[in-house]
Design a protein around this motif. Structure first.
Motif, short mmCIF file in Angstrom:
data_model
loop_
_atom_site.label_atom_id
_atom_site.label_comp_id
_atom_site.label_asym_id
_atom_site.label_seq_id
_atom_site.Cartn_x
_atom_site.Cartn_y
_atom_site.Cartn_z
N GLU A 128 -46.94 -19.20 25.88
CA GLU A 128 -45.90 -20.18 25.41
C GLU A 128 -46.15 -20.55 24.02
O GLU A 128 -45.18 -20.85 23.02
CB GLU A 128 -46.16 -21.73 26.22
N ARG A 131 -44.53 -17.89 22.00
CA ARG A 131 -43.09 -18.05 22.03
C ARG A 131 -42.81 -18.91 20.98
O ARG A 131 -41.68 -18.73 20.28
CB ARG A 131 -42.56 -18.46 23.46
N ARG A 132 -43.27 -20.01 20.92
CA ARG A 132 -42.93 -21.01 19.67
C ARG A 132 -43.15 -20.51 18.32
O ARG A 132 -42.41 -20.65 17.30
CB ARG A 132 -43.79 -22.29 19.87
N PRO A 151 -35.86 -23.03 25.61
CA PRO A 151 -35.97 -23.29 26.94
C PRO A 151 -34.76 -24.13 27.55
O PRO A 151 -34.69 -24.66 28.64
CB PRO A 151 -37.31 -24.19 27.01
N GLU A 172 -41.19 -29.16 20.03
CA GLU A 172 -40.62 -29.61 21.16
C GLU A 172 -39.65 -30.87 21.15
O GLU A 172 -38.75 -31.17 21.55
CB GLU A 172 -41.78 -30.03 22.42
#
Length: 408
Positions: A128, A131-132, A151, A172
């Protein structure tokens, strides 16, 4: 000759030790990635303050250097995408984060990248996290955030607003900010939504996307109402409870409203449900617990008075929720509210004896019955006083009727 301060060598030794640990990590990498990290560390130590011992008050703070080393490890793992040589980097800014931000942009960005995206390099090397980090390189290479591996679905308007998220938020939260603003929500609403669990997780986005739209479409809701609404919806749709079948048998665990939808809801009605749910929360912040009837019958007795005057009615009823236990405990001034977990596990049942006459209805006795042995194990009046003779008479009538033994 001025004596050397003992703090500096100690601080420098701690940084050196942290660097050695990081070098141990890259020892298992391929040679190019390992060499890239060593060049990074060498140049950073030579040209900047990033790996110099930071101070917190009058003490050395090792966490700052460890965070920077974590970021350097992440940058080194993307060495194949570096756009410029590390040797040409010139640090800018007085604090660690601005300096690190210029390093990340120097290595991986040909185009402007929002400041909040710098934080992705401190997230480690999980799937994850990478991914960011890929979002940073994607935007830095001129890509649109909409075409990144996001997402949640993004419109052009959302992508535009995403780039304008505040510098201090996480990526996020920035994604949630862009979603709210892109749908027409205010900055205050975007801040409120990003501060909830929706600013940390994107699971079940097909549902939560409808919630965000609902909030945007009801601007009469205040910012302070956003988090309670989201927590209520999460609790009702996703938090399992032990359920019971029609005959009282224990069933599978499932949420109270697993198919909860935002269709047809009004803000006023939703907030009324949220307020009721919050009132039902236990003293430890847990939702109200409920359990089925034990199979022991309840009791009602009309007792006439001499002279033809109105009589009085005695009742004994089973309490079937933690809310009912709290009400009983509050009225009777004892600790029966703490029996909720015993009741849910069917290790205890709690009953309330009351009497009603021309003066009204009042609680008289709180009774505990063991459902396995069918024994009355406790009976307490207000403030834990024992039952009087009349209480025992009524209790005995009920016990005889239901085949219970009295051991209190």
């Amino acid at each position: 000759m001025r004596p050397t301060s003992p703090r500096k060598p100690t601080a420098k030794a701690a940084v050196d030790q942290a660097v050695r640990r990081a070098l141990g990590v890259v020892a298992g990498w391929d040679l190019d990635a390992s060499a890239a990290f060593e060049r990074l560390v060498l140049h950073v130590r030579r040209r900047s303050d990033l790996l110099r011992p930071p101070m917190a008050g009058r003490r050395y703070d090792p966490k700052g250097c460890e965070k920077i080393l974590s970021g350097l490890l992440s940058l080194a793992s993307f060495h194949s995408q570096w756009l410029r040589p590390i040797d040409s980097w010139e640090p800018a800014g007085e604090n660690l984060l601005p300096q690190f931000s210029t390093l990340a942009r120097h290595l991986l960005a040909a185009y402007s990248v929002p400041a909040f995206l710098t934080s992705v390099w401190f997230d480690g090397s999980t799937v994850e996290a990478r991914r960011r980090q890929g979002w940073f390189t994607h935007i830095g290479s001129g890509g649109n955030i909409r075409s990144a591996d996001l997402p949640l679905p993004y419109t052009k308007r959302m992508a535009h607003m995403f780039l304008q998220a505040p510098d201090h938020v996480s990526v996020e939260k920035a994604l949630r900010w862009g979603q709210v603003r892109g749908l027409g929500g205010s900055e205050r609403l975007a801040e409120a939504v990003a501060a909830t669990r929706l600013g940390r997780s994107f699971e079940s986005e097909d549902f939560w996307g409808t919630v965000v739209r609902f909030l945007v479409n009801h601007p009469e809701l205040e910012s302070a109402q956003v988090d309670p609404i989201i927590e209520y919806l999460y609790d009702q749709r996703f938090v399992p409870r032990t359920c019971f079948d029609e005959v009282g048998g224990e069933g599978v665990e499932r949420p109270p409203q697993p198919d909860l939808s935002m269709k047809g809801r009004t803000a006023k009605a939703l907030w009324r449900q949220v307020a009721e749910w919050r009132r039902d929360l236990g003293v430890r912040g847990r939702p109200v617990l409920r359990w089925p009837r034990s199979g022991i019958g309840e009791f009602r007795l009309f007792e006439p008075r001499p002279g033809g005057l109105d009589g009085r009615v005695w009742t004994i009823r089973e309490l079937l929720s933690s809310r009912a236990l709290r009400a009983e405990g509050g009225a009777m001034r004892h600790c029966v509210a703490g029996y909720a977990n015993l009741c849910t596990r069917r290790r205890s049942t709690i009953w309330s004896m009351a009497v009603e006459d021309h003066d009204g209805r009042r609680r008289v006795l709180t009774i505990e019955v063991d459902p396995t042995t069918r024994k009355v194990t406790q009976a307490r009046r207000c403030c834990n006083w024992g039952p009087n003779p009349k209480d025992r008479e009524i209790l005995g009538l009920w016990a005889k009727n239901q085949g219970l033994s009295v051991e209190c």
